[in-house]
Design a protein around this motif. Structure first.
Motif, PDB file in Angstrom:
ATOM      1  N   UNK A 148      54.054  51.617  56.278  1.00 58.43           N
ATOM      2  CA  UNK A 148      52.904  51.290  57.107  1.00 58.43           C
ATOM      3  C   UNK A 148      51.843  50.454  56.438  1.00 58.43           C
ATOM      4  N   UNK A 149      52.081  50.035  55.194  1.00 57.80           N
ATOM      5  CA  UNK A 149      51.076  49.262  54.460  1.00 57.80           C
ATOM      6  C   UNK A 149      51.064  47.819  54.922  1.00 57.80           C
ATOM      7  N   UNK A 150      49.888  47.222  54.838  1.00 56.96           N
ATOM      8  CA  UNK A 150      49.708  45.808  55.175  1.00 56.96           C
ATOM      9  C   UNK A 150      49.263  45.060  53.930  1.00 56.96           C
ATOM     10  N   UNK A 151      50.014  44.043  53.534  1.00 53.43           N
ATOM     11  CA  UNK A 151      49.574  43.189  52.433  1.00 53.43           C
ATOM     12  C   UNK A 151      48.338  42.419  52.884  1.00 53.43           C
ATOM     13  N   UNK A 152      47.286  42.462  52.063  1.00 49.20           N
ATOM     14  CA  UNK A 152      46.043  41.772  52.423  1.00 49.20           C
ATOM     15  C   UNK A 152      45.784  40.537  51.562  1.00 49.20           C
ATOM     16  N   UNK A 153      46.300  40.505  50.346  1.00 48.13           N
ATOM     17  CA  UNK A 153      46.069  39.353  49.474  1.00 48.13           C
ATOM     18  C   UNK A 153      46.995  39.423  48.279  1.00 48.13           C
ATOM     19  N   UNK A 154      47.061  38.311  47.561  1.00 54.47           N
ATOM     20  CA  UNK A 154      47.768  38.233  46.286  1.00 54.47           C
ATOM     21  C   UNK A 154      46.779  37.726  45.247  1.00 54.47           C
ATOM     22  N   UNK A 155      46.623  38.487  44.164  1.00 51.07           N
ATOM     23  CA  UNK A 155      45.758  38.073  43.057  1.00 51.07           C
ATOM     24  C   UNK A 155      46.609  37.364  42.011  1.00 51.07           C
ATOM     25  N   UNK A 156      46.153  36.205  41.565  1.00 47.48           N
ATOM     26  CA  UNK A 156      46.838  35.487  40.501  1.00 47.48           C
ATOM     27  C   UNK A 156      45.880  35.407  39.313  1.00 47.48           C
ATOM     28  N   UNK A 157      46.150  36.127  38.234  1.00 43.35           N
ATOM     29  CA  UNK A 157      45.224  36.146  37.100  1.00 43.35           C
ATOM     30  C   UNK A 157      45.065  34.774  36.456  1.00 43.35           C
ATOM     31  N   UNK A 158      43.932  34.563  35.858  1.00 46.07           N
ATOM     32  CA  UNK A 158      43.715  33.327  35.113  1.00 46.07           C
ATOM     33  C   UNK A 158      44.711  33.230  33.964  1.00 46.07           C
ATOM     34  N   UNK A 159      45.255  32.040  33.764  1.00 49.31           N
ATOM     35  CA  UNK A 159      46.207  31.816  32.674  1.00 49.31           C
ATOM     36  C   UNK A 159      46.153  30.342  32.299  1.00 49.31           C
ATOM     37  N   UNK A 160      45.648  30.065  31.122  1.00 51.55           N
ATOM     38  CA  UNK A 160      45.523  28.672  30.695  1.00 51.55           C
ATOM     39  C   UNK A 160      46.878  27.972  30.696  1.00 51.55           C
TER      40      UNK A 160
END
Length: 334
Positions: A209-221
């Motif tokens: 029943x979960x809804x994906x709300x966003x994807x976080x992409x960490x900073x990476x030089x």
């Protein structure tokens, strides 16, 4: 296609309630995978809850240089975003390598990550498939398997994950945000897709029943020096035979950081951590790159018809990393 109920909402909480209230309900965003499977009789949700109007389409930079990409952002919007193109060029390239322009205009980030891991047998109800009917068998295991997995498969399923977008997101340590009626949670993409095991119909660790709300992409030089390369059987609208998201940071000829993830080789995007470890801290030479590729595929177990994928994947790693190393040298000399 079987009859189904349809509802539309503009609030996340309402969407969660609508799915929870009806057995067999599913979220509907672009529908580029789900609707096709419904037409084929593979999927038959009792209710579709349309989430395209939820306020989850923004693409926002974070103060440290990362990104938060809303789940209903279209693939086309993400590929064209200036922050994505400058900070994570491999992500933009991967999206543009997937499907057609029309599909990218409809497909969403959340839906792309949740598309079914599948092969031709999955979409054919006349053939046994453990993903479609658990316990019925895997037709591809002894059937046509030239474009199937060479890593981490079991006799229960040998299909490969179809997403191009998920490959660079895996390389860049993305995190999936989701919401349930019980609250908000996160899952690293490295843990999002489940191993095949004996229940290949269970594909992700997302709660029911979960809804994906966003994807976080960490900073990476290192991600700014990244590239996506896809090998496929035809020029467009085809899943990867093998694909690679690679990023390389070289200083004075020594690899400071490297990220490698592959598509088309396993039931989930494959992070090539053994190759990364073999390269990091050493010289960026052709010999070391080749040795790192050997280390990664030492555990490969090709099926009857796809041993060529081992050579193809090795060659892809060597070619793309060699190009990135040469680019780093040109930047330094320039």
């Amino acid at each position: 296609m079987r009859a189904f109920a349809y509802a539309r909402t503009t609030q996340v909480r309402d969407a969660l309630n609508l799915v929870a209230q009806h057995d067999g309900a599913r979220f509907l965003a672009g529908g580029t995978n789900l609707v096709d499977l419904m037409k084929a009789g593979v999927e038959s949700p009792a209710r579709l809850v349309d989430i395209r109007s939820l306020a989850l389409h923004e693409i926002d930079g974070t103060p440290d240089g990362g990104l938060v990409i809303g789940a209903t952002a279209t693939n086309s919007a993400v590929a064209a975003d200036a922050q994505v193109r400058s900070r994570y060029p491999a992500l933009s390239q991967a999206i543009l390598a997937g499907a057609s322009g029309q599909l990218r205009n409809m497909a969403t980030v959340g839906g792309n990550l949740l598309q079914r891991t599948r092969c031709a047998y999955f979409a054919d109800p006349s053939e046994p498939c453990n993903k479609r009917v658990p316990g019925s068998g895997c037709s591809a295991f002894n059937g046509s398997n030239h474009n199937h997995a060479i890593l981490d498969w079991t006799e229960h399923c040998v299909a490969t994950h179809p997403s191009d977008m998920a490959v660079p997101l895996t390389a860049f340590d993305a995190v999936v945000r989701y919401e349930t009626l019980d609250g908000i949670g996160t899952i690293p993409l490295s843990e999002f897709y489940l191993p095949v095991g004996d229940r290949p119909d269970r594909e992700t660790a997302l709660p029911d029943g979960a809804l994906i709300t966003a994807v976080e992409v960490p900073a990476a030089a290192v991600a700014r020096r990244s590239r996506y390369r896809k090998v496929r059987e035809r020029a467009s609208y085809a899943f990867a035979t093998v694909s690679l998201a690679a990023a390389l940071d070289v200083e004075h000829g020594v690899v400071r950081d490297v990220r490698l993830a592959l598509g088309g080789v396993a039931a989930r995007p494959w992070r090539a951590r053994l190759a990364e470890s073999a390269l990091r801290g050493g010289p960026a030479t052709a010999e070391r790159i080749s040795a790192a590729a050997d280390v990664e595929f030492a555990a490969a177990e090709p099926l009857r018809d796809n041993a060529y994928k081992v050579t193809l994947a090795r060659n892809l790693i060597e070619a793309v990393l060699t190009e990135l190393a040469a680019d780093a040298g040109e930047e330094r000399n320039g």
